[in-house]
Design a protein around this motif. Structure first.
Motif, PDB file in Angstrom:
ATOM      1  N   LYS A   1       8.384   2.863  -8.779  1.00 60.52           N
ATOM      2  CA  LYS A   1       8.141   1.753  -7.852  1.00 60.52           C
ATOM      3  C   LYS A   1       7.613   2.272  -6.523  1.00 60.52           C
ATOM      4  O   LYS A   1       6.683   1.698  -5.950  1.00 60.52           O
ATOM      5  N   ALA A   2       8.196   3.357  -6.019  1.00 59.93           N
ATOM      6  CA  ALA A   2       7.725   3.948  -4.767  1.00 59.93           C
ATOM      7  C   ALA A   2       6.291   4.443  -4.918  1.00 59.93           C
ATOM      8  O   ALA A   2       5.451   4.225  -4.022  1.00 59.93           O
ATOM      9  N   LEU A   3       5.996   5.076  -6.034  1.00 56.13           N
ATOM     10  CA  LEU A   3       4.643   5.560  -6.288  1.00 56.13           C
ATOM     11  C   LEU A   3       3.663   4.396  -6.389  1.00 56.13           C
ATOM     12  O   LEU A   3       2.553   4.459  -5.843  1.00 56.13           O
ATOM     13  N   GLY A   4       4.072   3.307  -7.054  1.00 61.39           N
ATOM     14  CA  GLY A   4       3.222   2.121  -7.153  1.00 61.39           C
ATOM     15  C   GLY A   4       2.939   1.523  -5.789  1.00 61.39           C
ATOM     16  O   GLY A   4       1.812   1.084  -5.507  1.00 61.39           O
ATOM     17  N   HIS A   5       3.956   1.496  -4.931  1.00 61.58           N
ATOM     18  CA  HIS A   5       3.767   0.988  -3.568  1.00 61.58           C
ATOM     19  C   HIS A   5       2.780   1.863  -2.814  1.00 61.58           C
ATOM     20  O   HIS A   5       1.891   1.351  -2.114  1.00 61.58           O
ATOM     21  N   ASP A   6       2.918   3.180  -2.934  1.00 64.69           N
ATOM     22  CA  ASP A   6       1.994   4.101  -2.257  1.00 64.69           C
ATOM     23  C   ASP A   6       0.563   3.913  -2.755  1.00 64.69           C
ATOM     24  O   ASP A   6      -0.389   3.920  -1.963  1.00 64.69           O
ATOM     25  N   VAL A   7       0.409   3.732  -4.066  1.00 63.36           N
ATOM     26  CA  VAL A   7      -0.936   3.531  -4.632  1.00 63.36           C
ATOM     27  C   VAL A   7      -1.526   2.220  -4.117  1.00 63.36           C
ATOM     28  O   VAL A   7      -2.713   2.152  -3.772  1.00 63.36           O
ATOM     29  N   SER A   8      -0.712   1.162  -4.042  1.00 63.04           N
ATOM     30  CA  SER A   8      -1.200  -0.130  -3.534  1.00 63.04           C
ATOM     31  C   SER A   8      -1.671   0.004  -2.095  1.00 63.04           C
ATOM     32  O   SER A   8      -2.719  -0.545  -1.718  1.00 63.04           O
ATOM     33  N   GLU A   9      -0.908   0.726  -1.275  1.00 60.78           N
ATOM     34  CA  GLU A   9      -1.320   0.936   0.118  1.00 60.78           C
ATOM     35  C   GLU A   9      -2.619   1.734   0.190  1.00 60.78           C
ATOM     36  O   GLU A   9      -3.496   1.426   0.994  1.00 60.78           O
ATOM     37  N   ALA A  10      -2.763   2.742  -0.655  1.00 59.98           N
ATOM     38  CA  ALA A  10      -3.984   3.553  -0.654  1.00 59.98           C
ATOM     39  C   ALA A  10      -5.196   2.710  -1.067  1.00 59.98           C
ATOM     40  O   ALA A  10      -6.276   2.834  -0.477  1.00 59.98           O
ATOM     41  N   VAL A  11      -5.011   1.831  -2.055  1.00 56.33           N
ATOM     42  CA  VAL A  11      -6.110   0.958  -2.485  1.00 56.33           C
ATOM     43  C   VAL A  11      -6.495   0.005  -1.359  1.00 56.33           C
ATOM     44  O   VAL A  11      -7.687  -0.213  -1.094  1.00 56.33           O
ATOM     45  N   THR A  12      -5.508  -0.544  -0.676  1.00 60.52           N
ATOM     46  CA  THR A  12      -5.778  -1.449   0.452  1.00 60.52           C
ATOM     47  C   THR A  12      -6.540  -0.708   1.546  1.00 60.52           C
ATOM     48  O   THR A  12      -7.518  -1.239   2.095  1.00 60.52           O
ATOM     49  N   ASP A  13      -6.115   0.503   1.847  1.00 61.06           N
ATOM     50  CA  ASP A  13      -6.815   1.298   2.869  1.00 61.06           C
ATOM     51  C   ASP A  13      -8.253   1.582   2.462  1.00 61.06           C
ATOM     52  O   ASP A  13      -9.181   1.491   3.289  1.00 61.06           O
ATOM     53  N   LEU A  14      -8.464   1.901   1.203  1.00 56.86           N
ATOM     54  CA  LEU A  14      -9.825   2.169   0.729  1.00 56.86           C
ATOM     55  C   LEU A  14     -10.701   0.925   0.812  1.00 56.86           C
ATOM     56  O   LEU A  14     -11.882   1.005   1.168  1.00 56.86           O
ATOM     57  N   ARG A  15     -10.128  -0.226   0.479  1.00 59.07           N
ATOM     58  CA  ARG A  15     -10.898  -1.473   0.584  1.00 59.07           C
ATOM     59  C   ARG A  15     -11.310  -1.731   2.036  1.00 59.07           C
ATOM     60  O   ARG A  15     -12.449  -2.128   2.310  1.00 59.07           O
ATOM     61  N   GLU A  16     -10.362  -1.550   2.943  1.00 63.09           N
ATOM     62  CA  GLU A  16     -10.675  -1.761   4.361  1.00 63.09           C
ATOM     63  C   GLU A  16     -11.752  -0.795   4.823  1.00 63.09           C
ATOM     64  O   GLU A  16     -12.671  -1.180   5.548  1.00 63.09           O
ATOM     65  N   MET A  17     -11.638   0.452   4.398  1.00 59.31           N
ATOM     66  CA  MET A  17     -12.642   1.452   4.801  1.00 59.31           C
ATOM     67  C   MET A  17     -14.007   1.105   4.213  1.00 59.31           C
ATOM     68  O   MET A  17     -15.030   1.233   4.883  1.00 59.31           O
ATOM     69  N   SER A  18     -14.023   0.659   2.950  1.00 59.39           N
ATOM     70  CA  SER A  18     -15.315   0.326   2.351  1.00 59.39           C
ATOM     71  C   SER A  18     -15.917  -0.904   3.011  1.00 59.39           C
ATOM     72  O   SER A  18     -17.145  -0.984   3.180  1.00 59.39           O
ATOM     73  N   GLN A  19     -15.095  -1.896   3.391  1.00 58.19           N
ATOM     74  CA  GLN A  19     -15.600  -3.078   4.080  1.00 58.19           C
ATOM     75  C   GLN A  19     -16.188  -2.701   5.437  1.00 58.19           C
ATOM     76  O   GLN A  19     -17.254  -3.181   5.811  1.00 58.19           O
ATOM     77  N   SER A  20     -15.501  -1.826   6.158  1.00 62.28           N
ATOM     78  CA  SER A  20     -16.025  -1.417   7.467  1.00 62.28           C
ATOM     79  C   SER A  20     -17.294  -0.592   7.299  1.00 62.28           C
ATOM     80  O   SER A  20     -18.208  -0.693   8.117  1.00 62.28           O
TER      81      SER A  20
END
Length: 146
Positions: free
Chosen positions: A105-124
């Motif tokens: 669960k902790a690893l899944g949460h970390d992966v979700s945060e990393a995906v969100t960060d990547l989306r934000e970076m790609s949008q910018s």
């Protein structure tokens, strides 16, 4: 009212232990056991053997079949040890599975945060690229006008 809660002391008598079985009773029990009963089998006996021959002194016992019997007992012992180990693993399985679930669960949460960060970076990055392209177009149009 208090007499309701008072217990009348009654003497509890425990019956006496039964006497141990006699030699004849033990002999009958052993003779009645099936041949495949490992608890009472010390060697393979044939149908022709009488109980007196079976219970004779150790020096008169034919031990030629004991090697096979010892191998069988060793095999059964190994199986029992393996079953006990599996039982212990089953007892501890819920705890270890629970800790693994927490880790996942902790690893899944970390992966979700990393995906969100990547989306934000790609949008910018996409917005930044569009602005750069617009700047180049306007700059090019201004140069061509002059």
């Amino acid at each position: 009212m208090l007499s309701f809660f008072k217990s009348e002391s009654k003497a509890i008598t425990i019956p006496d232990r039964p006497p141990p079985p006699s030699y004849e009773q033990i002999k009958e029990d052993v003779e009645a056991t099936p041949d495949n009963d490992i608890m009472f089998r010390s060697r393979l006996r044939t149908e022709s053997e009488s109980s007196d021959e079976y219970f004779d002194a150790l020096s008169e016992i034919d031990t030629s079949g004991d090697v096979d019997m010892e191998a069988e007992q060793e095999r059964v012992y190994d199986q029992v040890v393996e079953l006990l180990q599996l039982h212990q693993r089953l007892i501890t399985a819920p705890e270890s599975l629970e800790s693994e679930l927490k880790k996942l669960k902790a690893l899944g949460h970390d992966v979700s945060e990393a995906v969100t960060d990547l989306r934000e970076m790609s949008q910018s990055f996409v917005h930044g690229t569009e602005e750069t392209v617009e700047f180049i177009k306007t700059d090019h149009l201004e140069k061509t006008k002059s």
